[in-house]
Design a protein around this motif. Structure first.
Motif, mmCIF file in Angstrom:
data_model
loop_
_atom_site.group_PDB
_atom_site.id
_atom_site.type_symbol
_atom_site.label_atom_id
_atom_site.label_comp_id
_atom_site.label_asym_id
_atom_site.label_seq_id
_atom_site.Cartn_x
_atom_site.Cartn_y
_atom_site.Cartn_z
ATOM 1 N N ILE A 171 -10.147 -1.682 10.878
ATOM 2 C CA ILE A 171 -9.862 -2.795 9.967
ATOM 3 C C ILE A 171 -9.582 -2.258 8.571
ATOM 4 C CG2 ILE A 171 -10.896 -4.766 8.773
ATOM 5 C CD1 ILE A 171 -12.338 -5.442 11.388
ATOM 6 N N ALA A 172 -10.384 -1.276 8.151
ATOM 7 C CA ALA A 172 -10.216 -0.714 6.813
ATOM 8 C C ALA A 172 -8.851 -0.046 6.650
ATOM 9 C CB ALA A 172 -11.334 0.286 6.527
ATOM 10 N N VAL A 173 -8.456 0.774 7.639
ATOM 11 C CA VAL A 173 -7.178 1.482 7.488
ATOM 12 C C VAL A 173 -5.996 0.516 7.582
ATOM 13 C CG1 VAL A 173 -8.081 3.708 8.250
ATOM 14 C CG2 VAL A 173 -7.084 2.158 9.938
ATOM 15 N N VAL A 174 -6.128 -0.547 8.388
ATOM 16 C CA VAL A 174 -5.057 -1.541 8.449
ATOM 17 C C VAL A 174 -4.919 -2.260 7.111
ATOM 18 C CG1 VAL A 174 -4.424 -3.790 9.423
ATOM 19 C CG2 VAL A 174 -5.042 -1.909 10.937
ATOM 20 N N LEU A 175 -6.043 -2.640 6.506
ATOM 21 C CA LEU A 175 -5.983 -3.333 5.223
ATOM 22 C C LEU A 175 -5.395 -2.447 4.130
ATOM 23 C CD1 LEU A 175 -9.403 -5.247 5.229
ATOM 24 C CD2 LEU A 175 -7.108 -6.174 5.610
ATOM 25 N N VAL A 176 -5.806 -1.192 4.108
ATOM 26 C CA VAL A 176 -5.237 -0.270 3.116
ATOM 27 C C VAL A 176 -3.751 -0.058 3.401
ATOM 28 C CG1 VAL A 176 -5.285 2.092 2.224
ATOM 29 C CG2 VAL A 176 -7.428 0.894 2.700
ATOM 30 N N GLY A 177 -3.419 0.115 4.687
ATOM 31 C CA GLY A 177 -2.019 0.289 5.045
ATOM 32 C C GLY A 177 -1.163 -0.893 4.642
ATOM 33 N N LEU A 178 -1.677 -2.101 4.854
ATOM 34 C CA LEU A 178 -0.945 -3.299 4.456
ATOM 35 C C LEU A 178 -0.719 -3.348 2.951
ATOM 36 C CD1 LEU A 178 -2.405 -6.172 6.665
ATOM 37 C CD2 LEU A 178 -0.053 -5.340 6.620
ATOM 38 N N SER A 179 -1.757 -2.975 2.207
ATOM 39 C CA SER A 179 -1.627 -2.982 0.753
ATOM 40 C C SER A 179 -0.595 -1.974 0.267
ATOM 41 C CB SER A 179 -2.986 -2.694 0.102
ATOM 42 O OG SER A 179 -3.368 -1.343 0.297
ATOM 43 N N LEU A 180 -0.353 -0.950 1.093
ATOM 44 C CA LEU A 180 0.643 0.067 0.747
ATOM 45 C C LEU A 180 2.029 -0.263 1.292
ATOM 46 C CD1 LEU A 180 -1.459 3.300 1.448
ATOM 47 C CD2 LEU A 180 -0.875 2.345 -0.784
ATOM 48 N N GLY A 181 2.132 -1.353 2.060
ATOM 49 C CA GLY A 181 3.413 -1.728 2.636
ATOM 50 C C GLY A 181 3.620 -1.254 4.050
ATOM 51 N N GLY A 182 2.525 -1.020 4.779
ATOM 52 C CA GLY A 182 2.606 -0.522 6.144
ATOM 53 C C GLY A 182 3.128 -1.535 7.134
ATOM 54 N N ALA A 183 3.492 -1.019 8.337
ATOM 55 C CA ALA A 183 4.133 -1.848 9.367
ATOM 56 C C ALA A 183 3.097 -2.467 10.300
ATOM 57 C CB ALA A 183 5.121 -1.001 10.176
ATOM 58 N N LEU A 184 2.753 -3.712 10.019
ATOM 59 C CA LEU A 184 1.822 -4.471 10.866
ATOM 60 C C LEU A 184 2.607 -5.534 11.611
ATOM 61 C CD1 LEU A 184 -1.211 -5.183 11.598
ATOM 62 C CD2 LEU A 184 -1.050 -6.865 9.755
ATOM 63 N N GLY A 185 2.278 -5.755 12.886
ATOM 64 C CA GLY A 185 2.972 -6.779 13.651
ATOM 65 C C GLY A 185 2.273 -7.063 14.954
ATOM 66 N N ILE A 186 2.968 -7.771 15.827
ATOM 67 C CA ILE A 186 2.376 -8.123 17.110
ATOM 68 C C ILE A 186 2.048 -6.880 17.933
ATOM 69 C CG2 ILE A 186 4.620 -8.364 18.275
ATOM 70 C CD1 ILE A 186 3.392 -10.703 19.843
ATOM 71 N N GLY A 187 2.794 -5.796 17.711
ATOM 72 C CA GLY A 187 2.501 -4.546 18.411
ATOM 73 C C GLY A 187 1.137 -3.994 18.036
ATOM 74 N N THR A 188 0.735 -4.208 16.794
ATOM 75 C CA THR A 188 -0.587 -3.765 16.345
ATOM 76 C C THR A 188 -1.683 -4.518 17.098
ATOM 77 O OG1 THR A 188 0.381 -3.425 14.149
ATOM 78 C CG2 THR A 188 -2.024 -3.353 14.309
ATOM 79 N N VAL A 189 -1.492 -5.824 17.241
ATOM 80 C CA VAL A 189 -2.462 -6.651 17.963
ATOM 81 C C VAL A 189 -2.500 -6.241 19.431
ATOM 82 C CG1 VAL A 189 -3.083 -8.996 18.635
ATOM 83 C CG2 VAL A 189 -2.124 -8.549 16.351
ATOM 84 N N LEU A 190 -1.322 -6.065 20.043
ATOM 85 C CA LEU A 190 -1.264 -5.656 21.447
ATOM 86 C C LEU A 190 -1.956 -4.317 21.647
ATOM 87 C CD1 LEU A 190 -0.210 -6.123 24.333
ATOM 88 C CD2 LEU A 190 1.912 -4.959 23.642
ATOM 89 N N TYR A 191 -1.716 -3.394 20.741
ATOM 90 C CA TYR A 191 -2.362 -2.085 20.815
ATOM 91 C C TYR A 191 -3.876 -2.231 20.751
ATOM 92 C CZ TYR A 191 -3.645 2.708 19.573
ATOM 93 O OH TYR A 191 -4.219 3.949 19.550
ATOM 94 N N ALA A 192 -4.362 -2.995 19.787
ATOM 95 C CA ALA A 192 -5.808 -3.154 19.603
ATOM 96 C C ALA A 192 -6.472 -3.753 20.835
ATOM 97 C CB ALA A 192 -6.079 -4.022 18.374
#
Length: 214
Positions: A171-192
């Motif tokens: 959760i922490a790395v996703v939140l930091v990644g999002l704040s940096l402009g990282g690629a979050l999407g349905i694939g992230t949810v499917l992976y998790a």
């Protein structure tokens, strides 16, 4: 002579535990396939694995490719192993380098498709391949990857469960990644949702029992 399953072997014990003719190729094929799977998720455009979300955000601010960022982050995490008293193995160092190289090599030859059905295929195939690749390199029994070692080290030092520590880290790395402009999407949810069950499904078939030497 007896066998052991997913033993916590030190670096020398890993190499002395036999069956290197199968274990070493499986380790490296697994790591390459893991990198290929991350590249597939990247080219699908539907989101990345949690740590890759962070790394994809990082490259928005530094002149690195995604594969190079994976390598840099891996070695930074290995520095965090020192106070946690985690011991790296051959698989740890190999993980830190080969996955990043495989990501960039695959991205260079795998185009980003326009058709939605091809994008979905890359996403689903990437997640499935990642589960298989994870089972392969873990089953070779050459030590944890940099991210897994951080998880196990923190769990041991804090007394918290592996599941809780992993969830909090991701959760922490996703939140930091999002704040940096990282690629979050349905694939992230499917992976998790899928990576744990997929790895558990394939791990028994790919676990190689090293020879326990007295």
């Amino acid at each position: 002579m007896s066998t052991i399953l997913l033993a916590d072997l030190g670096p020398l014990a890993q190499l002395r535990s036999g069956r290197l003719g199968r274990r070493l190729p499986q380790l490296y094929v697994g790591l390459v396939l893991y990198g290929v799977s991350i590249a597939m998720l990247l080219q699908s455009g539907y989101g990345l694995a949690p740590w890759s979300v962070f790394e994809s955000g990082l490259i928005q601010h530094v002149p690195l490719t995604l594969g190079e960022a994976v390598i840099v982050v891996s070695f930074v995490l290995l520095l965090l192993w020192i106070p946690l008293r985690e011991v790296p193995g051959l698989g740890t160092i190999s993980n830190a380098v080969i996955i990043g190289v495989a990501i960039d090599a695959t991205t260079a030859v795998l185009p980003e498709p326009d058709a939605i059905v091809l994008r979905v295929g890359l996403m689903v195939g990437g997640v499935a391949l990642c589960g298989l690749a994870t089972a392969m390199y873990i089953g070779a029994q050459f030590g944890r990857g940099p991210r897994d070692g951080l998880m196990t080290g923190l769990a041991r030092r804090t007394g918290r469960s592996l599941r809780l520590v992993r969830t909090c880290l991701e959760i922490a790395v996703v939140l930091v990644g999002l704040s940096l402009g990282g690629a979050l999407g349905i694939g992230t949810v499917l992976y998790a949702l899928a990576i744990g069950p997929l790895t558990q499904l394939w791990l028994p078939a790919w676990t190689i029992h090293p020879v326990e030497r007295g």
